[in-house]
Design an enzyme around this catalytic site. Structure first.
Site, PDB file in Angstrom:
ATOM      1  N   SER A  43       0.837  -1.214   0.000  1.00  0.00           N
ATOM      2  CA  SER A  43       0.000   0.000   0.000  1.00  0.00           C
ATOM      3  C   SER A  43       0.869   1.261   0.000  1.00  0.00           C
ATOM      4  CB  SER A  43      -0.922   0.011   1.234  1.00  0.00           C
ATOM      5  OG  SER A  43      -0.139   0.149   2.401  1.00  0.00           O
ATOM      6  N   GLY A  46       4.969   2.493  -0.576  1.00  0.00           N
ATOM      7  CA  GLY A  46       5.625   1.215  -0.860  1.00  0.00           C
ATOM      8  C   GLY A  46       5.056   0.564  -2.106  1.00  0.00           C
ATOM      9  N   ASP A  92       5.978  -9.758   9.058  1.00  0.00           N
ATOM     10  CA  ASP A  92       5.466  -8.867  10.102  1.00  0.00           C
ATOM     11  C   ASP A  92       6.668  -8.334  10.880  1.00  0.00           C
ATOM     12  OD1 ASP A  92       4.361  -7.513  12.164  1.00  0.00           O
ATOM     13  OD2 ASP A  92       3.029  -9.125  12.825  1.00  0.00           O
ATOM     14  N   THR A 140       8.577  -1.674  15.093  1.00  0.00           N
ATOM     15  CA  THR A 140       8.206  -1.838  13.674  1.00  0.00           C
ATOM     16  C   THR A 140       9.117  -1.012  12.767  1.00  0.00           C
ATOM     17  OG1 THR A 140       5.918  -2.032  14.387  1.00  0.00           O
ATOM     18  CG2 THR A 140       6.283  -1.646  12.040  1.00  0.00           C
ATOM     19  N   TYR A 196       5.560   8.448  27.698  1.00  0.00           N
ATOM     20  CA  TYR A 196       5.378   8.074  26.293  1.00  0.00           C
ATOM     21  C   TYR A 196       4.572   9.136  25.556  1.00  0.00           C
ATOM     22  CZ  TYR A 196       3.813   5.535  22.123  1.00  0.00           C
ATOM     23  OH  TYR A 196       3.557   5.163  20.825  1.00  0.00           O
TER      24      TYR A 196
HETATM   25  N1  NAP Z   1       2.831   9.395   4.204  1.00  0.00           N
HETATM   26  C1  NAP Z   1       3.635  10.333   4.679  1.00  0.00           C
HETATM   27  O1  NAP Z   1       3.295  11.528   4.714  1.00  0.00           O
HETATM   28  C2  NAP Z   1       5.005   9.981   5.179  1.00  0.00           C
HETATM   29  C3  NAP Z   1       5.840  11.029   5.597  1.00  0.00           C
HETATM   30  C4  NAP Z   1       7.099  10.731   6.069  1.00  0.00           C
HETATM   31  C5  NAP Z   1       7.522   9.413   6.111  1.00  0.00           C
HETATM   32  N2  NAP Z   1       6.688   8.409   5.713  1.00  0.00           N
HETATM   33  C6  NAP Z   1       7.180   7.025   5.807  1.00  0.00           C
HETATM   34  O2  NAP Z   1       6.925   6.349   4.589  1.00  0.00           O
HETATM   35  C7  NAP Z   1       6.763   4.945   4.842  1.00  0.00           C
HETATM   36  C8  NAP Z   1       5.553   4.438   4.086  1.00  0.00           C
HETATM   37  O3  NAP Z   1       4.409   5.062   4.615  1.00  0.00           O
HETATM   38  P1  NAP Z   1       3.043   5.251   3.817  1.00  0.00           P
HETATM   39  O4  NAP Z   1       2.688   6.683   3.946  1.00  0.00           O
HETATM   40  O5  NAP Z   1       3.114   4.639   2.499  1.00  0.00           O
HETATM   41  O6  NAP Z   1       2.045   4.466   4.788  1.00  0.00           O
HETATM   42  P2  NAP Z   1       1.094   3.209   4.516  1.00  0.00           P
HETATM   43  O7  NAP Z   1       0.311   3.384   3.285  1.00  0.00           O
HETATM   44  O8  NAP Z   1       0.383   2.975   5.799  1.00  0.00           O
HETATM   45  O9  NAP Z   1       2.145   2.052   4.242  1.00  0.00           O
HETATM   46  C9  NAP Z   1       2.884   1.491   5.267  1.00  0.00           C
HETATM   47  C10 NAP Z   1       3.026   0.033   4.972  1.00  0.00           C
HETATM   48  O10 NAP Z   1       3.744  -0.570   6.052  1.00  0.00           O
HETATM   49  C11 NAP Z   1       3.074  -1.754   6.408  1.00  0.00           C
HETATM   50  N3  NAP Z   1       3.317  -2.165   7.778  1.00  0.00           N
HETATM   51  C12 NAP Z   1       2.959  -1.542   8.922  1.00  0.00           C
HETATM   52  N4  NAP Z   1       3.326  -2.276   9.975  1.00  0.00           N
HETATM   53  C13 NAP Z   1       3.926  -3.393   9.493  1.00  0.00           C
HETATM   54  C14 NAP Z   1       4.491  -4.543  10.083  1.00  0.00           C
HETATM   55  N5  NAP Z   1       4.492  -4.742  11.405  1.00  0.00           N
HETATM   56  N6  NAP Z   1       5.035  -5.487   9.282  1.00  0.00           N
HETATM   57  C15 NAP Z   1       5.020  -5.346   7.941  1.00  0.00           C
HETATM   58  N7  NAP Z   1       4.467  -4.289   7.317  1.00  0.00           N
HETATM   59  C16 NAP Z   1       3.926  -3.326   8.085  1.00  0.00           C
HETATM   60  C17 NAP Z   1       1.617  -1.430   6.213  1.00  0.00           C
HETATM   61  O11 NAP Z   1       0.866  -2.618   6.181  1.00  0.00           O
HETATM   62  P3  NAP Z   1      -0.616  -2.682   6.794  1.00  0.00           P
HETATM   63  O12 NAP Z   1      -1.502  -2.236   5.686  1.00  0.00           O
HETATM   64  O13 NAP Z   1      -0.757  -4.121   7.162  1.00  0.00           O
HETATM   65  O14 NAP Z   1      -0.647  -1.775   7.979  1.00  0.00           O
HETATM   66  C18 NAP Z   1       1.667  -0.681   4.900  1.00  0.00           C
HETATM   67  O15 NAP Z   1       1.665  -1.565   3.806  1.00  0.00           O
HETATM   68  C19 NAP Z   1       6.685   4.792   6.363  1.00  0.00           C
HETATM   69  O16 NAP Z   1       7.918   4.330   6.836  1.00  0.00           O
HETATM   70  C20 NAP Z   1       6.445   6.199   6.853  1.00  0.00           C
HETATM   71  O17 NAP Z   1       6.967   6.426   8.145  1.00  0.00           O
HETATM   72  C21 NAP Z   1       5.441   8.668   5.220  1.00  0.00           C
END
Ligand code: NAP
Length: 322
Positions: A43, A46, A92, A140, A196
């Site tokens: 999703s 990624g 995971d 994570t 926290y």
């Molecule tokens: N979006 C932003 O504005 C932003 C800004 C700065 C940095 N980032 C970084 O970009 C990266 C991608 O984020 P995104 O925005 O694309 O969010 P996202 O759509 O929520 O994608 C995150 C992915 O990580 C997976 N994930 C979460 N926990 C996991 C686990 N325990 N084991 C395996 N997979 C896991 C999620 O799977 P599930 O669907 O199962 O939860 C999801 O597929 C993250 O590292 C985030 O910190 C994003």
């Protein structure tokens, strides 16, 4: 690269900027010799990263905990291009047992490994412990990727030796690394519920992503390994990441909409750092909007990076003994 460049999309020294998409930044690149793992590739950023790497002919392994989402991601990629090479494996990051099982499954495929994209993440979660007893955002976002990377390093080193192709590791960090606990990393209470903060715990884990990349980069350079390690901030993109702060993020987006990117733009910096030939040999750096930037003073602190490395090893070892 400041707010003006972010809002206008004006390209920086690399020739790319905040408006560049992952497809644009990889245009003309042939990655058919490359195998890449993308964590959380089912999703958000990624998925777009996996899609564009596959479009450039890389063999992509989507590593995901949600197999339905990952299989749907694979279906969508193949729908666009029936010749794309995409596989899905269960991972995971919250469970060291699952990480070890993933690595065994990957090794059993007998594929090379050129690129590892440590993309998966969670944000602003209420206090919770992982299966192994670690604060869940640290577990994570950092610790899981720390273990995963260590377990895959021999495979990456062997691949570079045989293929001569530079290996690349990309850690998805965030500008949120600026907003962490005052000591940066809570070395004396990484799992403490007292004090926290869901926001600072996220910032801490994203600081850890940069420190991990820079320490690993130093270690690989000392060994003479042909593998670079860098970290990126993808920008602000509305994804499932916001699930624990959905309303406040929607409001923030309305007030600051000029600062936000779409998902194809959000995957551009990752794809740039993973594939672009101009970054050959560039390691231990932090990128934003497809350009190198200086992260916070804490993120540049080599002593802190070494201390985090030692703590992460200790935590992984302690979990393995249980
Ligand atoms: N979006 C932003 O504005 C932003 C800004 C700065 C940095 N980032 C970084 O970009 C990266 C991608 O984020 P995104 O925005 O694309 O969010 P996202 O759509 O929520 O994608 C995150 C992915 O990580 C997976 N994930 C979460 N926990 C996991 C686990 N325990 N084991 C395996 N997979 C896991 C999620 O799977 P599930 O669907 O199962 O939860 C999801 O597929 C993250 O590292 C985030 O910190 C994003």
């Amino acid at each position: 690269m400041g707010i003006f460049s972010l809002v206008t999309g004006r390209p920086g020294p690399s020739g790319f900027g905040s408006a560049t998409t992952a497809e644009q930044v990889t245009e003309g690149i042939d990655a058919s010799d490359v195998t890449a793992i993308v964590t959380g590739g089912g999703s958000g950023i990624g998925f777009e990263t996996a899609r564009v790497l596959a479009l450039r002919r890389a063999h992509v392994i989507i590593a995901a905990r949600n197999m339905d989402a990952a299989n749907e991601a694979k279906r969508l990629i193949l729908n666009d291009d029936g010749d794309a090479r995409v596989d899905v494996l269960k991972l995971d990051l919250c469970s060291m047992k699952s990480i070890r099982a993933f690595v065994n499954d990957f090794i059993a495929l007998d594929l090379p490994l050129n690129i590892l994209i440590n993309n998966a993440g969670i944000m602003f979660c209420p206090y919770q412990l992982s299966e192994d007893g670690f604060e869940v955002q640290f577990a994570t976002n950092h610790l899981g990727h720390f273990l995963l990377t260590n377990l895959l390093l021999d495979k990456m080193k062997a691949t570079t030796r045989v293929s001569g192709i530079e290996g690349r590791i990309v850690n998805l960090s965030s500008i949120a690394h600026l907003h962490t606990y005052k000591e940066g990393i809570r070395f004396d209470g990484i799992n403490d519920q007292l004090g926290y903060s869901d926001k600072k715990a996220y910032g801490q884990s994203k600081l850890a992503n940069i420190l991990h990349a820079s320490e690993l980069s130093r270690r690989l350079q000392q060994e003479g390994a042909n593998i670079t390690v860098n970290s990126v901030h993808p920008g602000l993109i509305m994804t499932n990441l916001m699930r624990h702060s959905f309303i406040s993020m929607r409001i923030m987006k309305m007030l600051t909409y000029l600062l936000w990117k779409n998902v194809p733009q959000g995957a551009a910096t990752t794809c740039y750092v993973a594939l672009h030939p101009s970054l050959k040999g560039v390691t231990g750096k932090y990128f934003l909007d497809c350009n190198e930037m200086e992260p916070s003073a804490l993120a540049r602190d080599e002593r802190l990076a070494k201390k985090l490395w030692d703590l992460s090893n200790e935590l992984v070892d302690s979990a393995s003994k249980d």
